[in-house]
Design an enzyme around this catalytic site. Structure first.
Site, short mmCIF file in Angstrom:
data_model
loop_
_atom_site.label_atom_id
_atom_site.label_comp_id
_atom_site.label_asym_id
_atom_site.label_seq_id
_atom_site.Cartn_x
_atom_site.Cartn_y
_atom_site.Cartn_z
N SER A 108 0.88 -1.18 0.00
CA SER A 108 0.00 0.00 0.00
C SER A 108 0.91 1.22 0.00
O SER A 108 2.08 1.14 0.43
CB SER A 108 -0.85 0.01 1.27
OG SER A 108 -1.48 1.25 1.45
N TYR A 111 -2.08 -0.98 10.62
CA TYR A 111 -2.16 -1.25 9.18
C TYR A 111 -0.94 -0.68 8.46
O TYR A 111 -0.31 -1.36 7.65
CB TYR A 111 -3.45 -0.65 8.60
CG TYR A 111 -3.57 -0.89 7.10
CD1 TYR A 111 -3.84 -2.15 6.61
CD2 TYR A 111 -3.39 0.15 6.19
CE1 TYR A 111 -3.93 -2.39 5.24
CE2 TYR A 111 -3.48 -0.07 4.82
CZ TYR A 111 -3.76 -1.34 4.36
OH TYR A 111 -3.84 -1.58 3.00
N1 LIG Z 1 -8.64 -0.79 -1.27
C1 LIG Z 1 -7.62 0.01 -0.95
O1 LIG Z 1 -7.77 1.25 -0.83
C2 LIG Z 1 -6.23 -0.55 -0.82
C3 LIG Z 1 -5.15 0.35 -0.90
C4 LIG Z 1 -3.86 -0.15 -0.75
C5 LIG Z 1 -3.67 -1.51 -0.54
N2 LIG Z 1 -4.74 -2.36 -0.47
C6 LIG Z 1 -4.47 -3.79 -0.23
O2 LIG Z 1 -5.01 -4.54 -1.29
C7 LIG Z 1 -5.27 -5.89 -0.85
C8 LIG Z 1 -6.66 -6.29 -1.31
O3 LIG Z 1 -7.62 -5.48 -0.66
P1 LIG Z 1 -8.91 -4.93 -1.40
O4 LIG Z 1 -8.86 -3.47 -1.40
O5 LIG Z 1 -9.15 -5.66 -2.67
O6 LIG Z 1 -10.02 -5.32 -0.28
P2 LIG Z 1 -11.23 -6.37 -0.29
O7 LIG Z 1 -12.13 -6.10 -1.43
O8 LIG Z 1 -11.77 -6.31 1.09
O9 LIG Z 1 -10.49 -7.77 -0.54
C9 LIG Z 1 -9.70 -8.38 0.45
C10 LIG Z 1 -9.41 -9.81 0.05
O10 LIG Z 1 -8.56 -10.41 1.06
C11 LIG Z 1 -9.10 -11.65 1.42
N3 LIG Z 1 -8.84 -11.98 2.81
C12 LIG Z 1 -8.97 -11.17 3.90
N4 LIG Z 1 -8.76 -11.87 5.02
C13 LIG Z 1 -8.48 -13.14 4.64
C14 LIG Z 1 -8.19 -14.34 5.34
N5 LIG Z 1 -8.18 -14.39 6.69
N6 LIG Z 1 -7.95 -15.47 4.63
C15 LIG Z 1 -7.99 -15.45 3.28
N7 LIG Z 1 -8.26 -14.36 2.57
C16 LIG Z 1 -8.52 -13.21 3.23
C17 LIG Z 1 -10.60 -11.53 1.18
O11 LIG Z 1 -11.14 -12.82 0.91
P3 LIG Z 1 -12.23 -13.58 1.83
O12 LIG Z 1 -12.89 -12.55 2.71
O13 LIG Z 1 -13.16 -14.24 0.89
O14 LIG Z 1 -11.41 -14.58 2.58
C18 LIG Z 1 -10.67 -10.65 -0.05
O15 LIG Z 1 -10.63 -11.43 -1.21
C19 LIG Z 1 -5.08 -5.88 0.67
O16 LIG Z 1 -3.81 -6.42 0.99
C20 LIG Z 1 -5.13 -4.39 1.01
O17 LIG Z 1 -4.42 -4.08 2.20
C21 LIG Z 1 -6.02 -1.92 -0.59
#
Ligand SMILES: NC(=O)c1ccc[n+]([C@@H]2O[C@H](COP(=O)([O-])OP(=O)(O)OC[C@H]3O[C@@H](n4cnc5c(N)ncnc54)[C@H](OP(=O)(O)O)[C@@H]3O)[C@@H](O)[C@H]2O)c1
Length: 252
Positions: free
Chosen positions: A132, A146
């Site tokens: 991130s 985080y």
């Molecule tokens: N959205 C943002 O603004 C942003 C910015 C920078 C970085 N990121 C990073 O991008 C990545 C993806 O996030 P996103 O934004 O796409 O959010 P999201 O839509 O909430 O997706 C998160 C994913 O992580 C999986 N996950 C969470 N806990 C888990 C567990 N205990 N076991 C297995 N899988 C798990 C979830 O799958 P299940 O719930 O089905 O298990 C889901 O597929 C993360 O690492 C986040 O920190 C996001």
């Protein structure tokens, strides 16, 4: 056919990686807890998709996932699963934070090392650790754990990148450092973005272009590239206070 392994493919950035890598002709291995969503994803794609249910909050399931893919020839690994949590450190729930460190760091680490060793033996492959912009900034008051968890991802990736290059490895590693992206992240972290997010589609399209160019740190969107250049020249105490101001807006 090349194969990509994607964790956290049930929604957001991971889901979009699945779609765009399928468009590039990759067969997929998709991982998450909400397996019904992974089945729907599989049915929507015209490439072979293996679905694996794993809770990455559980270390045994992380090692179990490595066992399940040990005989697969993985070309690309998107180490993406993760989540955030907002609030004052003195008040936030320690169990959720420990779980966040487990998923964002320990699981990320176990899978990074395991798949890297597998790829290194094969002499080829590419790994993207999803960090991130929070991992580049020095600290994130009101989202302290985080930010710290994502700093771990950036630091580890940078170090391993140098080790691999110095040893002449055929494996390339990168860290993806987006700012806000419109996904389910906010619902999980219980925040509203202070800045307008980019789409997961744009984030992933720029990430794949960065991987094509073997960039170590990939920052999608011009606005975040400028923000990251700006932060590099601002004194750290001022930057942490500015970050605190932005983070506080997320709790409104
Ligand atoms: N959205 C943002 O603004 C942003 C910015 C920078 C970085 N990121 C990073 O991008 C990545 C993806 O996030 P996103 O934004 O796409 O959010 P999201 O839509 O909430 O997706 C998160 C994913 O992580 C999986 N996950 C969470 N806990 C888990 C567990 N205990 N076991 C297995 N899988 C798990 C979830 O799958 P299940 O719930 O089905 O298990 C889901 O597929 C993360 O690492 C986040 O920190 C996001």
């Amino acid at each position: 056919m090349k194969t990509a392994l994607i964790t956290g493919a049930t929604s957001g950035i991971g889901y979009e990686f699945a779609k765009q890598l399928a468009d590039r002709g990759f067969g997929l291995i998709v991982v998450g807890r909400r397996v019904e969503r992974l089945q729907e994803l599989k049915e929507s794609l015209s490439v072979p998709v293996d679905v694996i249910k794993a809770d990455l909050n559980n270390q045994q399931e992380c090692f179990g996932l490595l066992d399940q893919v040990a005989d697969k020839d993985i070309d690309v690994f998107i180490n993406n699963a993760g989540f955030g949590l907002c609030g004052k450190f003195v008040e936030t729930d320690v169990n959720r934070e420990v779980s966040m460190v487990q998923v964002n760091d320990i699981a990320m680490h176990i899978l990074f090392k395991g798949i890297l060793q597998q790829m290194n033996k094969a002499g080829k492959g590419q790994i993207l650790n999803v960090a991130s912009s929070a991992g580049i900034l020095p600290a994130g008051p009101y989202m302290a754990t985080y930010y710290a968890s994502k700093a771990y991802v950036v630091s580890l990736t940078r170090a391993v990148d140098v080790e691999l290059k110095e040893s002449g490895s055929g494996v390339k590693v990168s860290a993806l450092c987006p700012g806000p992206v419109d996904t389910e992240f906010n619902d999980t972290a219980d925040v509203v973005f202070a800045l307008k997010g980019i789409s997961a589609r744009q984030c992933v399209s720029e990430a794949l272009k960065g991987m094509d160019r073997a960039k170590t740190i990939i920052v999608p969107s011009l606005r975040m590239k400028l923000a990251m250049a700006f932060q590099a020249i601002v004194p750290m105490p001022i930057l942490v206070k500015l970050t605190a101001r932005q983070q506080k807006k997320k709790m409104d």
